[in-house]
Design a protein around this motif. Structure first.
Motif, mmCIF file in Angstrom:
data_model
loop_
_atom_site.group_PDB
_atom_site.id
_atom_site.type_symbol
_atom_site.label_atom_id
_atom_site.label_comp_id
_atom_site.label_asym_id
_atom_site.label_seq_id
_atom_site.Cartn_x
_atom_site.Cartn_y
_atom_site.Cartn_z
ATOM 1 N N ALA A 13 0.811 -1.223 0.000
ATOM 2 C CA ALA A 13 0.000 0.000 0.000
ATOM 3 C C ALA A 13 0.845 1.274 0.000
ATOM 4 N N ARG A 14 2.150 1.135 0.163
ATOM 5 C CA ARG A 14 3.037 2.309 0.267
ATOM 6 C C ARG A 14 3.158 2.997 -1.079
ATOM 7 N N THR A 15 2.923 4.294 -1.114
ATOM 8 C CA THR A 15 3.016 5.034 -2.370
ATOM 9 C C THR A 15 4.438 5.567 -2.579
ATOM 10 N N PRO A 16 4.822 5.836 -3.826
ATOM 11 C CA PRO A 16 6.174 6.328 -4.100
ATOM 12 C C PRO A 16 6.437 7.671 -3.425
ATOM 13 N N SER A 17 7.645 7.866 -3.023
ATOM 14 C CA SER A 17 8.014 9.139 -2.391
ATOM 15 C C SER A 17 7.943 10.271 -3.421
ATOM 16 N N PRO A 18 7.253 11.384 -3.091
ATOM 17 C CA PRO A 18 7.183 12.511 -4.030
ATOM 18 C C PRO A 18 8.537 13.178 -4.249
ATOM 19 N N ARG A 19 9.489 12.904 -3.378
ATOM 20 C CA ARG A 19 10.826 13.504 -3.515
ATOM 21 C C ARG A 19 11.710 12.717 -4.469
ATOM 22 N N LYS A 20 11.253 11.546 -4.886
ATOM 23 C CA LYS A 20 12.090 10.685 -5.720
ATOM 24 C C LYS A 20 11.506 10.543 -7.121
ATOM 25 N N GLN A 21 11.173 11.664 -7.730
ATOM 26 C CA GLN A 21 10.675 11.637 -9.104
ATOM 27 C C GLN A 21 11.824 11.373 -10.074
ATOM 28 N N THR A 22 11.521 10.654 -11.132
ATOM 29 C CA THR A 22 12.507 10.465 -12.191
ATOM 30 C C THR A 22 12.641 11.766 -12.980
ATOM 31 N N HIS A 23 13.664 11.822 -13.818
ATOM 32 C CA HIS A 23 13.844 13.011 -14.663
ATOM 33 C C HIS A 23 12.624 13.218 -15.555
ATOM 34 N N GLY A 24 12.095 12.129 -16.116
ATOM 35 C CA GLY A 24 10.928 12.228 -16.981
ATOM 36 C C GLY A 24 9.701 12.721 -16.234
ATOM 37 N N GLU A 25 9.539 12.276 -14.990
ATOM 38 C CA GLU A 25 8.394 12.717 -14.187
ATOM 39 C C GLU A 25 8.501 14.201 -13.864
ATOM 40 N N ARG A 26 9.684 14.655 -13.503
ATOM 41 C CA ARG A 26 9.869 16.087 -13.211
ATOM 42 C C ARG A 26 9.583 16.929 -14.450
ATOM 43 N N LYS A 27 10.005 16.426 -15.622
ATOM 44 C CA LYS A 27 9.756 17.152 -16.866
ATOM 45 C C LYS A 27 8.265 17.257 -17.156
ATOM 46 N N ALA A 28 7.550 16.160 -16.965
ATOM 47 C CA ALA A 28 6.111 16.137 -17.236
ATOM 48 C C ALA A 28 5.373 17.111 -16.331
ATOM 49 N N VAL A 29 5.746 17.149 -15.064
ATOM 50 C CA VAL A 29 5.103 18.070 -14.120
ATOM 51 C C VAL A 29 5.411 19.513 -14.498
ATOM 52 N N SER A 30 6.663 19.771 -14.880
ATOM 53 C CA SER A 30 7.057 21.128 -15.272
ATOM 54 C C SER A 30 6.314 21.588 -16.525
ATOM 55 N N ARG A 31 6.188 20.696 -17.505
ATOM 56 C CA ARG A 31 5.493 21.046 -18.754
ATOM 57 C C ARG A 31 4.016 21.345 -18.522
ATOM 58 N N ALA A 32 3.452 20.755 -17.484
ATOM 59 C CA ALA A 32 2.017 20.925 -17.223
ATOM 60 C C ALA A 32 1.722 22.056 -16.245
ATOM 61 N N ALA A 33 2.729 22.860 -15.892
ATOM 62 C CA ALA A 33 2.537 23.906 -14.883
ATOM 63 C C ALA A 33 1.465 24.912 -15.305
ATOM 64 N N LYS A 34 1.528 25.385 -16.538
ATOM 65 C CA LYS A 34 0.537 26.352 -17.011
ATOM 66 C C LYS A 34 -0.853 25.727 -17.065
ATOM 67 N N PHE A 35 -0.912 24.484 -17.488
ATOM 68 C CA PHE A 35 -2.168 23.734 -17.534
ATOM 69 C C PHE A 35 -2.790 23.668 -16.137
ATOM 70 N N MET A 36 -1.996 23.386 -15.118
ATOM 71 C CA MET A 36 -2.514 23.281 -13.761
ATOM 72 C C MET A 36 -2.951 24.640 -13.214
ATOM 73 N N GLN A 37 -2.309 25.696 -13.678
ATOM 74 C CA GLN A 37 -2.704 27.039 -13.231
ATOM 75 C C GLN A 37 -4.097 27.427 -13.726
ATOM 76 N N SER A 38 -4.554 26.771 -14.782
ATOM 77 C CA SER A 38 -5.870 27.085 -15.335
ATOM 78 C C SER A 38 -7.002 26.432 -14.548
ATOM 79 N N ALA A 39 -6.664 25.580 -13.575
ATOM 80 C CA ALA A 39 -7.676 24.837 -12.822
ATOM 81 C C ALA A 39 -8.064 25.562 -11.547
ATOM 82 N N ARG A 40 -9.257 25.217 -11.083
ATOM 83 C CA ARG A 40 -9.678 25.619 -9.743
ATOM 84 C C ARG A 40 -9.395 24.421 -8.853
ATOM 85 N N HIS A 41 -8.702 24.641 -7.734
ATOM 86 C CA HIS A 41 -8.216 23.535 -6.916
ATOM 87 C C HIS A 41 -9.057 23.385 -5.647
ATOM 88 N N HIS A 42 -9.522 22.171 -5.419
ATOM 89 C CA HIS A 42 -10.341 21.864 -4.251
ATOM 90 C C HIS A 42 -9.587 20.903 -3.338
#
Length: 303
Positions: free
Chosen positions: A33-62
């Motif tokens: 049940a243990r989820t991956p550590s958010p501090r241990k992202q791969t290079h590809g994962e960090r890139k994907a999150v960075s590329r989606a930054a503007k996309f996430m800014q367009s959302a309303r967060h609950h």
């Protein structure tokens, strides 16, 4: 070759199987049940999150409270020139998050849908380091209380299996999820098979596995075999689209075939060459998913 850490874990489970299988089974469940550590992202994962930054800014967060977790739900409004076609819930897979569902979310927005994309516990902007099918289903049920009912629910990988269990009401602690249509992308069919695969990987023996399964069944209030996606779907006559790549190395194509055999309400779409993750950004897949959601999902809820 397995890393030193995994070799040690396998050795410990071997000792546990021989002397204390009950304790080993409980430890196996916690590791499962243990989820991956958010501090241990791969290079590809960090890139994907960075590329989606503007996309996430367009959302309303609950932020929703689900048990001891704070679960993030990101709301994306339809594009300005589109009439609202309905509401869709998007559910990512294991070691994933809303950013990785960007193409699917944008496709729905362009089709006029208001999209609610959840970060499951222990993923993305949600809290926690533990995730089970039970926790995930409860998170979806809570999302439905606030933002549902949904004209369609689209899940990738683990998220697809969770969507089926939520709609079928398989977890007794959560109300069934109201959905007009289901869309399962690269979704696994059997929780028992997942448990078996995990047990082989980390060296959990048969007696320890039995203790682990007993723990899962106590929490779910169901037998492990009840978490068969195809079995649940056969009893759930919701129009369902199953999208899968024959070359998927993480979830076998046979899982999709099992879903496809659940009944005439299931539509199959094969996406050759797209593997387990590229399938999410393929324009043809996105177009088919959005088209399937359509306006008929509303009619299914109303009837």
């Amino acid at each position: 070759m397995a890393s030193l850490g995994w070799q040690v874990i396998r050795a410990l489970f071997g000792v546990g199987e021989r002397f204390v299988p009950g304790i080993a089974g409980r430890a196996a469940f916690e590791l499962f049940a243990r989820t991956p550590s958010p501090r241990k992202q791969t290079h590809g994962e960090r890139k994907a999150v960075s590329r989606a930054a503007k996309f996430m800014q367009s959302a309303r967060h609950h932020r929703l409270t689900v048990g001891s977790d704070c679960v993030a739900v990101h709301e994306f409004r339809p594009e300005a020139d589109a009439d609202e076609a309905g509401r869709v819930l998007v559910v990512h897979g294991w070691r994933s998050r809303t950013e990785y569902m960007k193409a699917i979310v944008e496709g729905f927005r362009a089709g006029g849908f208001r999209v609610f994309s959840i970060d499951l516990p222990g993923h993305g902007q949600s809290s926690g380091r533990r995730l089970t099918v039970m926790k995930a289903v409860e998170a979806l049920a809570t999302s439905a209380q606030w933002f549902g009912p949904f004209d369609a629910v689209a899940g990738h990988s683990f998220g697809g299996a969770v969507a089926v269990a939520a709609a079928a009401g398989t977890v007794k602690t959560a109300a069934p999820l109201a959905a007009g249509r289901l869309i399962l992308i690269a979704a696994p069919n059997s929780l028992a098979d997942i448990v078996d695969g995990f047990s082989r990987e980390v060296g959990v023996g048969p007696h320890s596995r039995q203790a682990m399964v007993a723990r899962i069944e106590r929490l779910a209030g169901r037998d492990l075999q009840d978490f068969s996606g195809a079995g649940q779907l056969a009893r759930l006559p919701i129009p369902t689209l199953v999208v899968h790549a024959p070359d998927d190395r993480e979830v076998p194509a046979d899982d999709a075939r099992d879903y496809g055999a659940a009944g005439r309400h299931v539509t199959m779409h094969w996406a050759p060459g797209l593997g387990h993750r590229r399938i999410l950004s393929n324009p043809d897949v996105v177009s088919r998913v959005v088209s399937f959601a359509g306006t008929q999902g509303r009619l299914a809820i109303a009837s």
